[in-house]
Design an enzyme around this catalytic site. Structure first.
Site, mmCIF file in Angstrom:
data_model
loop_
_atom_site.group_PDB
_atom_site.id
_atom_site.type_symbol
_atom_site.label_atom_id
_atom_site.label_comp_id
_atom_site.label_asym_id
_atom_site.label_seq_id
_atom_site.Cartn_x
_atom_site.Cartn_y
_atom_site.Cartn_z
ATOM 1 N N ASP A 98 45.818 24.433 44.522
ATOM 2 C CA ASP A 98 45.538 25.842 44.838
ATOM 3 C C ASP A 98 44.921 25.927 46.234
ATOM 4 O OD1 ASP A 98 45.536 28.533 44.453
ATOM 5 O OD2 ASP A 98 43.738 28.583 43.211
ATOM 6 N N LYS B 205 28.074 29.432 39.876
ATOM 7 C CA LYS B 205 29.434 29.796 39.491
ATOM 8 C C LYS B 205 29.519 29.808 37.976
ATOM 9 C CE LYS B 205 34.293 28.686 40.295
ATOM 10 N NZ LYS B 205 35.252 27.823 41.019
#
Length: 455
Positions: free
Chosen positions: A226, A121
């Protein structure tokens, strides 16, 4: 900007040395001058400008001469520095295809020497779609100045720390392997994002699992902030794995209840629309009051009813909202065993009284020590005072004569000062240097002495 790892084959050690020099110069420069790059890189055979030209060709650096002539790293150059470090550590040996794109990051497949596939990532903060990072995230904290590369590095460090801690507490998260700059290496999750799933065998069971994760996070002192269908992975066996952790906050955050309710509402809304699930709060639509009562009695979670007793991960990870003052209060509570209630105010007042009494005692002790140091002087003064009282009238006559002499001397000095003022011409209120004689200081003194003799 597309990541083309084939360029790595054509980069030499000098190229990476110059890239590292630009990175070091960006700690205190927005644009790093070429002279500073050359000084930091210190190439053995020179040729820094040639290397800079080569890096500009591959778009690993950006040249800007609007304010002054200098260079800065691009995200592609930052990617190459992180990938080169990971390869040197032996974390992986090959980079594969891109498997995910988000508003804050890109995700790629990487492979180890034994063929194990991992996920890489790369955080890319500063995209035009999400530039309100300073107000939406707490990466900066007390810092005022920043650049996007530095913010991406902070986000990667925070995500790696949260992933490690959650894995140790047996949360369903990917396994964190390594982190460098803005790059995080983790295990590859075998599954699909929940948003891509159209049908589930047991949607009720999956729904309960997801809400259970939200509750466990809150019990450990964290809120995801989130938690939606885009950040939940599900496999063929309907096992859940949550991802994306940089934005997590503490339950002590001032907006913790709002973030918690928003996460829960996202889950309810998705399962209601996608899988046509009905909840107890959906049955009473006749009146608004009935809806509120049904929502209170339904399966909807209440943030105030969740007890934070399973651990303090927000304290360990310094999550947003858990301040240093709260940490000190928690340590004091654990050490002293203070009880909450009405007695807290009395205890605070008693502590204040004890502090004031201690300060008064310190002041008194200091004053006593000062008296002890000067005790000899006081004794001498007392003896002289007693002798003066026994002297009688003889001492009084002598003192009267001394006072008359002092008064006479004062009168003479006063007259002398008046004579001096008269010699200077009464210019005392004029400028500081106006009374000075151009002939010099000696001539002025001679005139004053002559006038005094005449007087």
């Amino acid at each position: 900007m597309k990541l083309d790892v084939n360029v790595l084959r054509y980069l030499s050690k000098d190229d990476f040395r110059v890239l590292t020099a630009v990175e070091m110069g960006m700690r205190n420069h927005e644009l790093v001058p070429a002279e500073l790059v050359e000084r930091i890189a210190s190439l053995k055979h020179g040729g820094t400008y040639k290397v800079l030209k080569n890096l500009l060709k591959y778009k690993l650096l950006h040249h800007d001469s609007s304010r002054y002539d200098g260079f800065r790293l691009t995200y592609l150059g930052y990617d190459f520095l992180a990938i080169k470090t990971m390869v040197n550590r032996g974390v992986f040996s090959a980079v594969g295809r891109q498997i995910g794109v988000g508003k804050e990051s890109d995700i790629f497949e990487v492979a180890q020497e034994d063929g194990t596939v991992l996920a890489m990532k790369l955080h890319r903060l500063g995209r035009t779609s999400f530039r309100a990072v300073k107000s939406k995230r707490d990466y900066l904290r007390h810092r005022s100045s920043y650049n996007w590369l530095y913010l991406s590095r902070l986000a990667a460090l925070k995500e790696f720390a949260f992933m490690k801690a959650l894995e140790e507490h047996e949360f369903p998260v990917p396994k964190a392997i390594d982190c460098n700059r803005h790059c995080v290496i983790m295990s590859l999750v075998q599954g699909y994002p929940l948003v891509q799933v159209k049908q589930l065998q047991n949607p009720e069971t999956v729904f309960e699992k997801i809400l259970g994760i939200v509750v466990r996070l809150a019990e450990h002192g964290l809120i995801h902030c989130d938690f939606n269908e885009f950040n939940i992975m599900i496999d063929d066996e309907e096992d859940i794995t949550m991802i994306d952790f940089p934005q997590m906050v503490s339950v002590s955050h001032r907006n913790a209840q709002m973030y918690f309710d928003r996460d829960v509402e996202c889950i309810f809304k998705f399962f209601r629309k996608r899988f046509n699930m009905t909840f107890q709060e959906d049955k009473g639509d006749s009146d608004e009051t009935e809806e509120v009562d049904a929502a209170d009695d339904s399966g909807r979670l209440s943030f105030s009813e969740i007890a934070k007793s399973a651990g303090a991960l927000d304290k360990e990870l310094e999550a947003s909202g858990f301040t240093r003052k709260e940490q000190n209060d928690l340590d004091k509570f654990i050490e002293n065993g203070l009880e909450k209630g009405e007695d807290s105010g009395n205890e605070e007042s008693e502590d204040e009284e004890e502090q004031t009494s201690e300060s008064n005692e310190e002041n008194l002790s200091g004053f006593n020590s000062f008296q002890e140091k000067n005790s000899n002087n006081h004794v001498v003064d007392d003896d002289n005072h007693e002798k003066g009282q026994s002297g009688g009238s003889e001492d009084e006559d002598e003192s009267d004569e001394e006072e008359e002499g002092i008064e006479l001397a004062k009168r003479l000095n006063k007259q002398r000062r008046r004579a001096m003022a008269a010699v200077r011409g009464g210019r005392r209120n004029s400028s500081r240097n106006s009374y000075k004689d151009k002939g010099g200081r000696s001539s002025q003194n001679s005139k004053i002495q002559k006038r005094l003799k005449d007087w």
